[in-house]
Design an enzyme around this catalytic site. Sequence first.
Site, PDB file in Angstrom:
ATOM      1  CB  CYS A  60      -0.933  -0.010   1.204  1.00 22.38           C
ATOM      2  SG  CYS A  60      -2.082   1.391   1.254  1.00 22.38           S
ATOM      3  CB  CYS A 104      -7.040  -1.404   6.714  1.00 27.91           C
ATOM      4  SG  CYS A 104      -6.502  -1.394   4.988  1.00 27.91           S
TER       5      CYS A 104
END
EC number: 2.8.1.13
Length: 368
Positions: free
Chosen positions: A117, A213
Amino acid sequence: MLKEFEIEPLLKDKAPHQTKAIVAMSGGVDSSVAAALLYNLGYEVIGVTLQLYGSDGNARKGACCAGQDIYDAKYVAESVGFPHYILNYEEIFKKEVIEDFANTYMRGETPIPCVRCNQTVKFRDLLQVTKNLGADVLVTGHYVRRLEENGEVKLCRSIDKSKDQSYFLFATTEEQLKLLRFPLGGFYKSDIRKLAKYFGLQISEKPDSQDICFVSESYSKTIAKLAPQSVQKGKIVDIHGKVLGEHSGIVNFTVGQRRGLCIAHNEPLYVIKINTENNEVVVGPINALMQKKILVKELNWLEQPKEGMEVTVKLRSSHAGSSATIYSTDEKNKACVILNDDYFGISPGQACVAYKGEQVIGGGWICS
């Protein structure tokens, strides 16, 4: 109180009021404090939050960059008094991070989506946003330090070792470091909580985000939805190829795992390897998991190591570090790392990050 929390100027040749800073805001305490601190020090702050997933309302509580966290980031910006923008990056995040997460498991490896990410979404794209907005720097709330010495920029561990995030930033490039700033790297988490209360931020007691997440259920259920073939039944075999049992899908296993094998044996068995070609899980005794030699690919060096250089390497985020030596290989963009001592359960797909003292010199992804 702010005198207790001095930071290095974001730019040496510009005063704070002349410096425009984009702050990546996840909605958590750290990035919120970073933004509020800079604003109160006189910087021109613009908050930016990436909507990465969860627009369908399925965001997990305690995650970041989705749902309530986006509202928290916006509320902080409004209460402090600086502009804030929300950018929808769901499609990019799905392709670059979520699909890569599933594909990595399908290769029998153990992924670290947080590194991907940072590497492919947050830093790459947010740095472009920073340039497009004519800003001077991109600021994040990571616990890591950026030091400049003799014209060179170095990435170093945070003062707070319990929160240090340098392992997750090993793929940051020299070019990216020129624009990146990490004002929290010189503080402890307890300091940041104090600052949040001082600034009157409503998220001062908000818990830290936990786990991955976008995983709202278990890893296996999430991956099964993305890659149904990962839950096909297959054989569990020992290191000699003898069939010991059956598994319900390779997605349920990772190298070094002991629980969940459901095999009666005269000694404890661990997952040694996941053979994706024939959908087999290979198990064996603990000594089969001990190794010193590691092959690393997709290298990113912030400081090119010399042949035979002695370093400390971290093989997972929670690893305290092991002494090792780095050697080149005949294969392009790969390196061989030899540990001084055997290490248990080295997992392909994880990162091998090299340190010279406090400094991150770079790293890569573990092949074997």
